[in-house]
Design an enzyme around this catalytic site. Structure first.
Site, PDB file in Angstrom:
ATOM      1  N   LYS A 193     109.908  40.693  -5.839  1.00  0.00           N
ATOM      2  CA  LYS A 193     110.088  40.353  -4.426  1.00  0.00           C
ATOM      3  C   LYS A 193     109.983  38.847  -4.197  1.00  0.00           C
ATOM      4  CE  LYS A 193     106.823  43.184  -2.872  1.00  0.00           C
ATOM      5  NZ  LYS A 193     106.368  43.961  -4.044  1.00  0.00           N
TER       6      LYS A 193
ATOM      7  N   ARG B 166     102.947  46.876   4.336  1.00  0.00           N
ATOM      8  CA  ARG B 166     102.608  47.659   3.160  1.00  0.00           C
ATOM      9  C   ARG B 166     102.041  49.021   3.544  1.00  0.00           C
ATOM     10  NH1 ARG B 166     101.892  43.390  -0.621  1.00  0.00           N
ATOM     11  NH2 ARG B 166     101.222  43.991  -2.686  1.00  0.00           N
TER      12      ARG B 166
ATOM     13  N   ARG C  87     102.744  38.278 -16.872  1.00  0.00           N
ATOM     14  CA  ARG C  87     102.988  37.245 -15.864  1.00  0.00           C
ATOM     15  C   ARG C  87     101.929  36.146 -15.934  1.00  0.00           C
ATOM     16  NH1 ARG C  87     103.723  38.675  -9.584  1.00  0.00           N
ATOM     17  NH2 ARG C  87     101.641  39.550  -9.721  1.00  0.00           N
TER      18      ARG C  87
ATOM     19  N   ARG D 102      96.624  36.053 -12.967  1.00  0.00           N
ATOM     20  CA  ARG D 102      95.969  36.517 -11.748  1.00  0.00           C
ATOM     21  C   ARG D 102      94.915  37.560 -12.094  1.00  0.00           C
ATOM     22  NH1 ARG D 102     100.619  37.950  -7.415  1.00  0.00           N
ATOM     23  NH2 ARG D 102      99.212  39.706  -7.175  1.00  0.00           N
TER      24      ARG D 102
ATOM     25  N   ARG E 269      96.957  49.186  -8.529  1.00  0.00           N
ATOM     26  CA  ARG E 269      97.901  48.666  -7.530  1.00  0.00           C
ATOM     27  C   ARG E 269      99.122  49.564  -7.436  1.00  0.00           C
ATOM     28  NH1 ARG E 269      98.693  43.090 -10.049  1.00  0.00           N
ATOM     29  NH2 ARG E 269     100.308  42.688  -8.504  1.00  0.00           N
TER      30      ARG E 269
HETATM   31  P1  ADP Z   1     101.955  42.288  -5.647  1.00  0.00           P
HETATM   32  O1  ADP Z   1     103.087  42.619  -4.726  1.00  0.00           O
HETATM   33  O2  ADP Z   1     102.407  41.683  -6.934  1.00  0.00           O
HETATM   34  O3  ADP Z   1     100.938  43.379  -5.815  1.00  0.00           O
HETATM   35  P2  ADP Z   1     100.921  40.402  -3.708  1.00  0.00           P
HETATM   36  O4  ADP Z   1     100.770  39.001  -4.118  1.00  0.00           O
HETATM   37  O5  ADP Z   1     101.964  40.765  -2.719  1.00  0.00           O
HETATM   38  O6  ADP Z   1     101.086  41.168  -5.066  1.00  0.00           O
HETATM   39  O7  ADP Z   1      99.517  40.967  -3.169  1.00  0.00           O
HETATM   40  C1  ADP Z   1      98.322  40.837  -3.891  1.00  0.00           C
HETATM   41  C2  ADP Z   1      97.197  41.584  -3.188  1.00  0.00           C
HETATM   42  O8  ADP Z   1      97.009  41.050  -1.872  1.00  0.00           O
HETATM   43  C3  ADP Z   1      97.450  43.078  -2.959  1.00  0.00           C
HETATM   44  O9  ADP Z   1      97.095  43.853  -4.074  1.00  0.00           O
HETATM   45  C4  ADP Z   1      96.550  43.346  -1.745  1.00  0.00           C
HETATM   46  O10 ADP Z   1      95.200  43.438  -2.113  1.00  0.00           O
HETATM   47  C5  ADP Z   1      96.688  42.079  -0.934  1.00  0.00           C
HETATM   48  N1  ADP Z   1      97.794  42.183   0.061  1.00  0.00           N
HETATM   49  C6  ADP Z   1      98.935  41.439   0.108  1.00  0.00           C
HETATM   50  N2  ADP Z   1      99.703  41.796   1.151  1.00  0.00           N
HETATM   51  C7  ADP Z   1      99.043  42.805   1.782  1.00  0.00           C
HETATM   52  C8  ADP Z   1      99.320  43.611   2.913  1.00  0.00           C
HETATM   53  N3  ADP Z   1     100.456  43.482   3.633  1.00  0.00           N
HETATM   54  N4  ADP Z   1      98.404  44.556   3.266  1.00  0.00           N
HETATM   55  C9  ADP Z   1      97.266  44.720   2.586  1.00  0.00           C
HETATM   56  N5  ADP Z   1      96.940  43.994   1.501  1.00  0.00           N
HETATM   57  C10 ADP Z   1      97.813  43.045   1.100  1.00  0.00           C
END
Ligand code: ADP
Ligand code: ZN
Length: 208
Positions: A14, A86, A120, A153, A164
């Site tokens: 994404k 999400r 990554r 990370r 996740r």
């Molecule tokens: P990825 O899509 O690779 O899991 P992100 O960088 O988008 O990683 O998100 C990392 C973490 O940040 C998620 O696992 C969650 O804990 C938190 N997070 C990000 N966006 C949201 C969201 N919209 N709602 C709830 N938690 C979020």
């Protein structure tokens, strides 16, 4: 366009797609993951609270996310949303700020998610993403773009990746159907190269 939502499992690409697409479509790229990591790095109250969830692969509570992102949704330019919404509550919250033009779903298998995320590496300084298997940096452990140090990370370990993905299936995958029912869902094969994904996404959105 007012708002395009990117859907797809963690590691589906994404962020990579969002940068190019936002530029081309003249949208503001908003990544809630990047915003949260920035809060964590600056040691804000929100960052300290969010970190408890992020490190275990859990979602940060909806209200914290809506408070954080809400103010950025009402500017004059359209937005490309990466990592938000999400959950269904977030999707409904989003609609109180702006109309959504399209949901773009990047499809990727669980095996491929694990493979990509465990290899990554991210630049500490500029946030650029690398992959030890498919897109290694020219110099070991250093960012090509800015020379910054690369790190893994804390949520890119095998156990947290698995969590996740489960959270994604339970809370976020239903959004695919949510946007499908609204008639604004488009699908893109996330297993292809970044260039192919970008080209597919552009044409899919043209038809959206
Ligand atoms: P990825 O899509 O690779 O899991 P992100 O960088 O988008 O990683 O998100 C990392 C973490 O940040 C998620 O696992 C969650 O804990 C938190 N997070 C990000 N966006 C949201 C969201 N919209 N709602 C709830 N938690 C979020
Ligand atoms: Zn860098």
């Amino acid at each position: 366009m007012k708002a395009v939502v990117l859907l797809g499992p963690p590691g589906s690409g994404k962020g990579t797609l969002a940068e190019r697409l936002a530029d081309k479509l003249d949208l503001v790229h908003l990544s809630t993951g990047d915003m949260l990591r920035d809060e964590v790095a600056r040691g804000t109250d929100l960052g300290r609270e969010a970190k408890k969830y992020m490190d275990g692969g859990e979602l940060v509570p909806d209200q914290l996310i809506l408070d954080m992102v809400g103010g950025r949704l009402t500017g004059p330019r359209g937005v490309l949303l990466d990592g938000f919404p999400r959950t269904r509550a977030q999707a409904e919250g989003l609609e109180e700020y702006t109309a959504v033009d399209a949901g773009l779903f990047l499809e990727l298998s669980r095996d491929e998610v694990v493979r990509r995320l465990s290899s990554r590496r991210v630049c500490k300084e500029c946030g650029a993403n690398y992959n030890l298997l498919t897109k290694p940096p020219a110099e070991d452990g250093r960012c090509d773009r800015c020379g910054g140090e690369l790190y893994q990370r804390p949520d890119d370990t095998v156990e947290v990746i698995a969590r996740r993905y489960d959270v994604y299936l339970k809370d976020s995958a239903p959004l695919v159907e949510y946007y499908e029912k609204k008639g604004i869902l488009v699908r893109v094969d996330g297993s292809r190269s970044p260039d192919d994904v970008y080209t597919q996404a552009l044409s899919a959105l043209g038809n959206a």
